[in-house]
Design a protein around this motif. Structure first.
Motif, PDB file in Angstrom:
ATOM      1  N   VAL A 187     -13.082  -9.407 -16.084  1.00  0.00           N
ATOM      2  CA  VAL A 187     -13.650  -8.998 -14.697  1.00  0.00           C
ATOM      3  C   VAL A 187     -14.419  -7.852 -14.385  1.00  0.00           C
ATOM      4  N   SER A 188     -13.654  -6.694 -14.961  1.00  0.00           N
ATOM      5  CA  SER A 188     -14.987  -5.498 -15.046  1.00  0.00           C
ATOM      6  C   SER A 188     -16.662  -5.266 -15.339  1.00  0.00           C
ATOM      7  N   TYR A 189     -16.353  -5.914 -16.507  1.00  0.00           N
ATOM      8  CA  TYR A 189     -18.067  -5.590 -16.340  1.00  0.00           C
ATOM      9  C   TYR A 189     -19.297  -6.466 -15.876  1.00  0.00           C
ATOM     10  N   GLN A 190     -18.173  -7.498 -15.154  1.00  0.00           N
ATOM     11  CA  GLN A 190     -20.090  -8.130 -14.586  1.00  0.00           C
ATOM     12  C   GLN A 190     -19.977  -7.437 -13.049  1.00  0.00           C
ATOM     13  N   LYS A 191     -18.433  -6.685 -12.802  1.00  0.00           N
ATOM     14  CA  LYS A 191     -19.224  -5.904 -11.947  1.00  0.00           C
ATOM     15  C   LYS A 191     -19.659  -4.562 -12.000  1.00  0.00           C
ATOM     16  N   THR A 192     -19.112  -3.976 -12.868  1.00  0.00           N
ATOM     17  CA  THR A 192     -20.219  -3.281 -13.667  1.00  0.00           C
ATOM     18  C   THR A 192     -21.744  -3.399 -14.103  1.00  0.00           C
ATOM     19  N   LEU A 193     -21.938  -4.291 -14.298  1.00  0.00           N
ATOM     20  CA  LEU A 193     -23.649  -5.201 -14.144  1.00  0.00           C
ATOM     21  C   LEU A 193     -24.255  -4.945 -12.374  1.00  0.00           C
ATOM     22  N   GLU A 194     -23.301  -5.136 -11.940  1.00  0.00           N
ATOM     23  CA  GLU A 194     -24.004  -5.451 -10.325  1.00  0.00           C
ATOM     24  C   GLU A 194     -23.432  -4.314  -9.990  1.00  0.00           C
ATOM     25  N   ASN A 195     -22.756  -3.463 -10.013  1.00  0.00           N
ATOM     26  CA  ASN A 195     -22.868  -1.927  -9.124  1.00  0.00           C
ATOM     27  C   ASN A 195     -24.332  -1.092 -10.356  1.00  0.00           C
ATOM     28  N   LYS A 196     -24.448  -1.623 -11.533  1.00  0.00           N
ATOM     29  CA  LYS A 196     -26.253  -0.269 -12.236  1.00  0.00           C
ATOM     30  C   LYS A 196     -26.931  -1.497 -11.554  1.00  0.00           C
ATOM     31  N   ILE A 197     -27.012  -3.306 -10.751  1.00  0.00           N
ATOM     32  CA  ILE A 197     -27.812  -3.299 -10.243  1.00  0.00           C
ATOM     33  C   ILE A 197     -28.274  -2.330  -9.348  1.00  0.00           C
ATOM     34  N   ASN A 198     -27.182  -2.699  -7.890  1.00  0.00           N
ATOM     35  CA  ASN A 198     -27.330  -2.573  -6.800  1.00  0.00           C
ATOM     36  C   ASN A 198     -27.960  -0.626  -6.826  1.00  0.00           C
ATOM     37  N   GLU A 199     -27.519  -0.290  -7.711  1.00  0.00           N
ATOM     38  CA  GLU A 199     -27.360   1.484  -8.041  1.00  0.00           C
ATOM     39  C   GLU A 199     -29.340   1.296  -8.493  1.00  0.00           C
ATOM     40  N   LEU A 200     -29.668   0.641  -8.988  1.00  0.00           N
ATOM     41  CA  LEU A 200     -31.164   0.791  -9.302  1.00  0.00           C
ATOM     42  C   LEU A 200     -31.969  -0.308  -8.423  1.00  0.00           C
ATOM     43  N   LYS A 201     -31.192  -0.470  -7.322  1.00  0.00           N
ATOM     44  CA  LYS A 201     -32.436  -1.111  -5.638  1.00  0.00           C
ATOM     45  C   LYS A 201     -32.477  -2.191  -7.031  1.00  0.00           C
ATOM     46  N   LEU A 202     -31.885  -3.714  -7.377  1.00  0.00           N
ATOM     47  CA  LEU A 202     -32.641  -4.041  -8.221  1.00  0.00           C
ATOM     48  C   LEU A 202     -31.852  -5.302  -7.781  1.00  0.00           C
ATOM     49  N   ASN A 203     -31.498  -5.579  -6.312  1.00  0.00           N
ATOM     50  CA  ASN A 203     -30.656  -6.696  -5.893  1.00  0.00           C
ATOM     51  C   ASN A 203     -32.112  -8.185  -6.216  1.00  0.00           C
ATOM     52  N   THR A 204     -33.288  -7.969  -5.923  1.00  0.00           N
ATOM     53  CA  THR A 204     -33.505  -8.839  -5.434  1.00  0.00           C
ATOM     54  C   THR A 204     -33.743  -9.749  -6.540  1.00  0.00           C
ATOM     55  N   THR A 205     -34.182  -8.941  -7.911  1.00  0.00           N
ATOM     56  CA  THR A 205     -35.006  -9.041  -8.831  1.00  0.00           C
ATOM     57  C   THR A 205     -33.896  -9.744 -10.374  1.00  0.00           C
ATOM     58  N   ILE A 206     -33.015  -8.961  -9.669  1.00  0.00           N
ATOM     59  CA  ILE A 206     -32.236  -9.229 -11.569  1.00  0.00           C
ATOM     60  C   ILE A 206     -30.718 -10.473 -10.660  1.00  0.00           C
ATOM     61  N   ARG A 207     -30.333 -11.375 -11.450  1.00  0.00           N
ATOM     62  CA  ARG A 207     -29.687 -12.202 -11.248  1.00  0.00           C
ATOM     63  C   ARG A 207     -28.921 -12.620 -12.356  1.00  0.00           C
ATOM     64  N   LEU A 208     -27.018 -12.483 -11.616  1.00  0.00           N
ATOM     65  CA  LEU A 208     -26.623 -13.588 -12.462  1.00  0.00           C
ATOM     66  C   LEU A 208     -26.160 -14.835 -11.766  1.00  0.00           C
ATOM     67  N   VAL A 209     -26.371 -15.776 -12.620  1.00  0.00           N
ATOM     68  CA  VAL A 209     -25.909 -16.971 -11.738  1.00  0.00           C
ATOM     69  C   VAL A 209     -24.913 -18.109 -12.364  1.00  0.00           C
ATOM     70  N   GLY A 210     -24.371 -16.924 -14.050  1.00  0.00           N
ATOM     71  CA  GLY A 210     -23.726 -17.728 -14.625  1.00  0.00           C
ATOM     72  C   GLY A 210     -23.877 -18.644 -15.650  1.00  0.00           C
ATOM     73  N   GLY A 211     -23.344 -19.849 -16.460  1.00  0.00           N
ATOM     74  CA  GLY A 211     -23.650 -20.980 -17.044  1.00  0.00           C
ATOM     75  C   GLY A 211     -24.581 -22.151 -16.976  1.00  0.00           C
ATOM     76  N   ALA A 212     -25.061 -22.556 -18.056  1.00  0.00           N
ATOM     77  CA  ALA A 212     -26.073 -23.952 -17.466  1.00  0.00           C
ATOM     78  C   ALA A 212     -25.477 -25.009 -17.945  1.00  0.00           C
ATOM     79  N   ASP A 213     -26.014 -26.264 -18.373  1.00  0.00           N
ATOM     80  CA  ASP A 213     -25.030 -27.586 -18.971  1.00  0.00           C
ATOM     81  C   ASP A 213     -26.825 -27.761 -19.488  1.00  0.00           C
ATOM     82  N   ASP A 214     -28.232 -26.782 -18.810  1.00  0.00           N
ATOM     83  CA  ASP A 214     -29.300 -28.131 -18.845  1.00  0.00           C
ATOM     84  C   ASP A 214     -29.899 -26.985 -19.557  1.00  0.00           C
TER      85      ASP A 214
END
Length: 376
Positions: free
Chosen positions: A236-263
């Motif tokens: 889980v720490s890796y996802q948190k690392t990514l989220e922190n980096k996205i916040n740090e670079l102020k890219l919250n509205t640009t980058i999103r983690l959407v989970g898996g896709a079944d299509d």
């Protein structure tokens, strides 16, 4: 007609190797060959049963030395009862059992190497080496073939390269309805009028998500949305690392983690660029071939199997592995394509995959390897 027994630890639905076993099993049946799969079970068993292909449940997923030894007797019994002609193995633990079973029954032993194993110690290299001991050895790329020759001393005369095949009836732009795309876009809350940069792959460090985050931060435009598509299989720490980096670079509205896709076909159709930023070379890189079959521009690190699936400047771009400036430059080129250039690239990509990486070609090439074994 000859009968082939394929052996794989489990038939889980999310693995390329597992789907490949099912594809070959169906291809054998369609060609009039006998086809049986041995595994410890899994969701894809129902797919085999739906096509009336026999599945035998054995504990071939175990790495316990006692069970591996017992599996020799179990597989020997299966081969004799079925009067099998070839045993084809795609994983190390069952390969140790299957090789002896093949010797006892005097049938060809075939292996397929589809990944780069950890070979950091002599013991690991010894364990892995079983996969290069087949009468013939299939690899999924030239890169994998060179790797097993360099690391394990595999005999090049026994190696046959069979690239992973893309099912073009599924990964086909004309087969994806607008409703499927709208459904996925709404679920991911994609803004209108933006260019979508997509990185499909599990949330694990070696996939290089942080490199892409840094590259997105360097792109001087606000009309892009970057989507990481994949389940979190790491800590889980890796996802948190990514989220922190996205916040740090102020890219919250640009980058999103959407989970898996079944299509995934619909997912690719939403993308303007599909990216592979793997830090380590991938043996093949199924995502790139699938994206190209959908006519999507691709950007990939210039190593591993990507050097075979991507024609730089014609179906996509290859960047210097780990180099954020090289990646940023490639992304800018892909995002700035004119409509005419994008159409030309799409046609090149789809033709390239159809000619070299189709499911039909994979099945045909594999059956030719089986024929070669029986002729010997």
């Amino acid at each position: 007609m000859p009968l082939v027994v394929q052996v794989i630890p489990r038939l889980n639905s999310n693995g390329g190797t597992e789907r490949g076993v099912v594809d070959i099993a169906r291809g054998l049946k369609a060609a009039g060959w006998g086809s049986v799969v041995v595994s410890a079970g899994g969701p894809l068993v129902t797919n085999l049963e739906r096509h009336k292909i026999q599945h035998i449940t054995l504990p071939v997923d175990s790495k316990n030395p006692i069970i591996i030894q017992a599996n020799i007797f179990r597989l020997t019994k299966v081969i004799r009862q079925l009067n099998a002609d070839i045993i084809h193995v795609r994983s190390r633990a069952p390969a140790w059992s299957a090789r002896t079973a093949a010797k006892r029954t005097n049938i060809p032993f075939l292996t397929t190497v589809q990944g780069i194993y950890n070979s950091s110690t002599m013991l690991k290299r010894r364990y892995n080496s079983i996969m290069t001991s087949g009468d013939l050895v299939i690899t999924n790329s030239n890169f994998t073939a060179k790797h097993i020759m360099n690391v394990y001393g595999a005999d090049p005369a026994r190696i046959r390269i069979v690239h992973r095949g893309v099912d073009l009836s599924i990964f086909n732009p004309s087969a994806v309805t607008s409703a499927r795309m709208v459904n996925l876009a709404e679920r991911w809350r994609l803004p209108d009028g933006v260019s979508v940069v997509m990185l499909p792959g599990r949330l694990t460090r070696w996939k290089g998500h942080e490199l892409l985050i840094n590259a997105i931060a360097k792109i001087d435009r606000s009309d892009i949305c970057c989507v990481f598509v994949g389940e979190n299989t790491d800590h889980v720490s890796y996802q948190k690392t990514l989220e922190n980096k996205i916040n740090e670079l102020k890219l919250n509205t640009t980058i999103r983690l959407v989970g898996g896709a079944d299509d995934m076909p619909a997912a690719y159709m939403l993308a303007d660029v599909v990216v592979n930023t793997s830090i380590r070379p991938e043996a093949f890189g199924r995502v790139l071939a699938e994206a190209e079959s959908m006519g999507r521009p691709v950007v990939a690190a210039d190593h591993g199997g990507a050097k075979e699936t991507v024609i730089s400047g014609k179906t996509g771009w290859l960047f210097k592995p780990g180099d954020v400036n090289s990646l940023t430059d490639a992304l800018n080129q892909a995002l700035n394509l004119s409509n005419e250039s994008r159409d030309i690239l799409a046609k090149n990509s789809m033709f390239h995959i159809k000619q070299n990486f189709s499911l039909e070609k994979m099945i045909e090439s594999t059956i030719n390897v089986y024929k070669e074994l029986l002729e010997d």
